[in-house]
Scaffold this motif. Sequence first.
Motif, PDB file in Angstrom:
ATOM      1  N   UNK A  62       0.842  -1.204   0.000  1.00 47.70           N
ATOM      2  CA  UNK A  62       0.000   0.000   0.000  1.00 47.70           C
ATOM      3  C   UNK A  62       0.878   1.256   0.000  1.00 47.70           C
ATOM      4  N   UNK A  63       0.402   2.274  -0.703  1.00 49.03           N
ATOM      5  CA  UNK A  63       1.183   3.505  -0.896  1.00 49.03           C
ATOM      6  C   UNK A  63       0.471   4.664  -0.190  1.00 49.03           C
ATOM      7  N   UNK A  64       1.111   5.208   0.842  1.00 41.76           N
ATOM      8  CA  UNK A  64       0.566   6.375   1.545  1.00 41.76           C
ATOM      9  C   UNK A  64       1.242   7.621   0.964  1.00 41.76           C
ATOM     10  N   UNK A  65       0.490   8.391   0.204  1.00 42.61           N
ATOM     11  CA  UNK A  65       1.084   9.526  -0.528  1.00 42.61           C
ATOM     12  C   UNK A  65       1.228  10.787   0.321  1.00 42.61           C
ATOM     13  N   UNK A  66       0.681  10.774   1.532  1.00 39.77           N
ATOM     14  CA  UNK A  66       0.786  12.014   2.323  1.00 39.77           C
ATOM     15  C   UNK A  66       0.644  11.728   3.814  1.00 39.77           C
ATOM     16  N   UNK A 222      17.983  20.112  -8.810  1.00 40.27           N
ATOM     17  CA  UNK A 222      18.314  18.824  -8.174  1.00 40.27           C
ATOM     18  C   UNK A 222      17.486  17.666  -8.716  1.00 40.27           C
ATOM     19  N   UNK A 223      16.562  17.942  -9.647  1.00 41.02           N
ATOM     20  CA  UNK A 223      15.686  16.876 -10.167  1.00 41.02           C
ATOM     21  C   UNK A 223      15.065  16.083  -9.012  1.00 41.02           C
ATOM     22  N   UNK A 224      14.358  16.828  -8.188  1.00 42.90           N
ATOM     23  CA  UNK A 224      13.901  16.273  -6.922  1.00 42.90           C
ATOM     24  C   UNK A 224      12.376  16.319  -6.856  1.00 42.90           C
ATOM     25  N   UNK A 225      11.796  15.380  -6.119  1.00 42.23           N
ATOM     26  CA  UNK A 225      10.353  15.444  -5.892  1.00 42.23           C
ATOM     27  C   UNK A 225       9.999  16.691  -5.069  1.00 42.23           C
ATOM     28  N   UNK A 226       8.733  17.103  -5.172  1.00 39.78           N
ATOM     29  CA  UNK A 226       8.212  18.237  -4.408  1.00 39.78           C
ATOM     30  C   UNK A 226       6.899  17.791  -3.786  1.00 39.78           C
ATOM     31  N   UNK A 227       6.630  18.225  -2.552  1.00 40.25           N
ATOM     32  CA  UNK A 227       5.316  17.989  -1.966  1.00 40.25           C
ATOM     33  C   UNK A 227       4.901  19.237  -1.189  1.00 40.25           C
ATOM     34  N   UNK A 228       3.618  19.481  -1.171  1.00 41.71           N
ATOM     35  CA  UNK A 228       3.094  20.607  -0.399  1.00 41.71           C
ATOM     36  C   UNK A 228       1.590  20.428  -0.233  1.00 41.71           C
ATOM     37  N   UNK A 229       0.982  21.285   0.600  1.00 41.27           N
ATOM     38  CA  UNK A 229      -0.478  21.284   0.719  1.00 41.27           C
ATOM     39  C   UNK A 229      -1.045  22.288  -0.276  1.00 41.27           C
ATOM     40  N   UNK A 261       7.098  15.605 -10.851  1.00 43.50           N
ATOM     41  CA  UNK A 261       7.600  15.053  -9.580  1.00 43.50           C
ATOM     42  C   UNK A 261       6.920  15.682  -8.371  1.00 43.50           C
ATOM     43  N   UNK A 262       5.809  16.399  -8.604  1.00 42.58           N
ATOM     44  CA  UNK A 262       5.142  17.100  -7.497  1.00 42.58           C
ATOM     45  C   UNK A 262       3.913  16.338  -7.018  1.00 42.58           C
ATOM     46  N   UNK A 263       3.751  16.278  -5.696  1.00 36.63           N
ATOM     47  CA  UNK A 263       2.525  15.709  -5.114  1.00 36.63           C
ATOM     48  C   UNK A 263       1.826  16.802  -4.299  1.00 36.63           C
ATOM     49  N   UNK A 264       0.595  17.092  -4.674  1.00 39.29           N
ATOM     50  CA  UNK A 264      -0.199  18.122  -4.004  1.00 39.29           C
ATOM     51  C   UNK A 264      -1.177  17.440  -3.061  1.00 39.29           C
ATOM     52  N   UNK A 265      -1.037  17.721  -1.760  1.00 42.32           N
ATOM     53  CA  UNK A 265      -1.980  17.135  -0.806  1.00 42.32           C
ATOM     54  C   UNK A 265      -3.299  17.911  -0.867  1.00 42.32           C
ATOM     55  N   UNK A 266      -4.392  17.176  -0.794  1.00 38.70           N
ATOM     56  CA  UNK A 266      -5.759  17.714  -0.713  1.00 38.70           C
ATOM     57  C   UNK A 266      -6.295  18.272  -2.044  1.00 38.70           C
ATOM     58  N   UNK A 267      -5.923  19.509  -2.370  1.00 36.39           N
ATOM     59  CA  UNK A 267      -6.393  20.137  -3.625  1.00 36.39           C
ATOM     60  C   UNK A 267      -7.908  20.190  -3.714  1.00 36.39           C
ATOM     61  N   UNK A 377       4.038   8.589  -8.186  1.00 33.90           N
ATOM     62  CA  UNK A 377       5.459   8.730  -7.847  1.00 33.90           C
ATOM     63  C   UNK A 377       6.378   8.221  -8.960  1.00 33.90           C
ATOM     64  N   UNK A 378       5.789   7.749 -10.062  1.00 37.96           N
ATOM     65  CA  UNK A 378       6.571   7.058 -11.101  1.00 37.96           C
ATOM     66  C   UNK A 378       7.443   5.976 -10.466  1.00 37.96           C
ATOM     67  N   UNK A 379       6.865   5.305  -9.479  1.00 35.08           N
ATOM     68  CA  UNK A 379       7.582   4.239  -8.775  1.00 35.08           C
ATOM     69  C   UNK A 379       7.267   2.908  -9.447  1.00 35.08           C
ATOM     70  N   UNK A 380       8.260   2.078  -9.683  1.00 35.47           N
ATOM     71  CA  UNK A 380       8.012   0.817 -10.394  1.00 35.47           C
ATOM     72  C   UNK A 380       7.409  -0.237  -9.462  1.00 35.47           C
ATOM     73  N   UNK A 381       6.292   0.099  -8.860  1.00 36.20           N
ATOM     74  CA  UNK A 381       5.642  -0.789  -7.889  1.00 36.20           C
ATOM     75  C   UNK A 381       4.122  -0.676  -8.084  1.00 36.20           C
ATOM     76  N   UNK A 382       3.363  -1.366  -7.231  1.00 30.12           N
ATOM     77  CA  UNK A 382       1.913  -1.173  -7.241  1.00 30.12           C
ATOM     78  C   UNK A 382       1.125  -2.253  -7.971  1.00 30.12           C
TER      79      UNK A 382
END
Length: 445
Positions: A62-66, A222-229, A261-267, A377-382
């Motif tokens: 299971x994937x918890x995104x936030x 940095x080619x890095x993920x981003x997360x925010x509300x 690479x961004x994950x927006x919580x809620x929206x 997450x473009x993660x090779x799982x799921x």
Amino acid sequence: MHAPTLGSLDVLQKTLIRVDSEGTIISRHQSGTDDFESSLAHAHQCDALTSMGCDQIMIPGLVDLHIHAPQWPQLGKALHLPLQDWLQKYTFPLEARYSDIEYARCVYSSLVNSLLANGTTTAMYFATIHEEATTLLASTCLESGQRAYVGRVAMDDPEQCPEYYRDANAKAALAASERSIHHIRQLSGNSTQLVKPVITPRFIPSCSNELLQGLGELASHKQCHVQTHCSESDWEHSYVLNRLAKTDTQALSDFGLLSRHTVLAHSNFITEQDMQLIKQSGSGIAHCALSNSYFADSVFPLRRALEKSLRVGLGTDIAGGHSASMFSACQHAVSASRMLEAGVDTQLTQDKRGQPGSRINYIDAFHLATAGGAAVLDSPTGTFDVGKQFDALLLELNTPSNRLNEFVDTDDWESLLACIVYNAQACNIAHVWVSGRSVKCEQTR
Ligand code: GUN
Ligand code: FE
């Protein structure tokens, strides 16, 4: 059982899944084929076979995104307050305590163990502003074998952040965030990047424009993920409109913080235009249905987002949500969607009460909590498809305290999945694997 696409369940009966030493699924064989027999014999010979009993089902991890790691000690606390008061009176004082590394060690090991016991094989974490404790969270995940995305929280705006818990200024926050990325990437044992850093502006109200702009530049550099509300509540959404004269989504885009690479919580309060922006940028949304019932003043239009092909997964949003279980996140996603569809005000006639076509079902929720979250997450799982990493749960359906299949017909797979999604508990999770490594086994159940 897995759900590679939204809305459909795929059952792999009498199937052999071969996993290599890197944890990659290299082949799948159906009983009755020659390949199945020879692979089975080979696995027996090498003493490398894990077989499933008839009361067991395997599903993807299971994937918890936030989730906010430092808020683990305040599950369920003060949820009667509005978001802004909950943050100021309870959450910021608690998060400030993570300057004490021993406190962080105690909480983070408890949290990561509990999440793995609940079947969360991937988590995208907010940590705190503290570099040392953030690195400790990352190394705790790495040692426990949990796939994780870990962000040092950036927050520098004196108007919304208390003096005892904020970055000194934008420059200091940017330097600390950059160092944190480096520390996590360089962690010993992290050569496969099982744990990744995340640029984490808490939300626009707690960050200066200078900081947000700098973090946007850092993310692309940095080619890095981003997360925010993003557009979580009436208060938060209005605060940003008043300060910047645009929505959170537009502002984040202008600061360079919206990418694939961004994950927006809620929206929750995103407009049609925001949805288009999110779609164009390829950013994902972490839908946190339980937390929304306390802090959002609204229900996220999940079905509408899915119909527009936005990428969505589910989050617990601990401690805005009070459950560590992603099954619970699925349950709340389903029931919130049903309330949005039917409406809630019984003083209105049925035809005026709700938003028709808003519902999702348990199969959709199962997809979002596994393949959907991984895709964000473009993660090779799921899923159990060849080429994916083997992140999986072995469910024990028939435990003394929770019998999930007691009244379900054999081969009625959809009813069985419904029972799992709606009723499975940590006691039903017998084994957990991440990249083929066993990270929870029966003895710790
Ligand atoms: N917005 C900013 N910080 C937070 C937080 O910690 N939890 C939630 N739910 N919303 C936030
Ligand atoms: Fe949150």
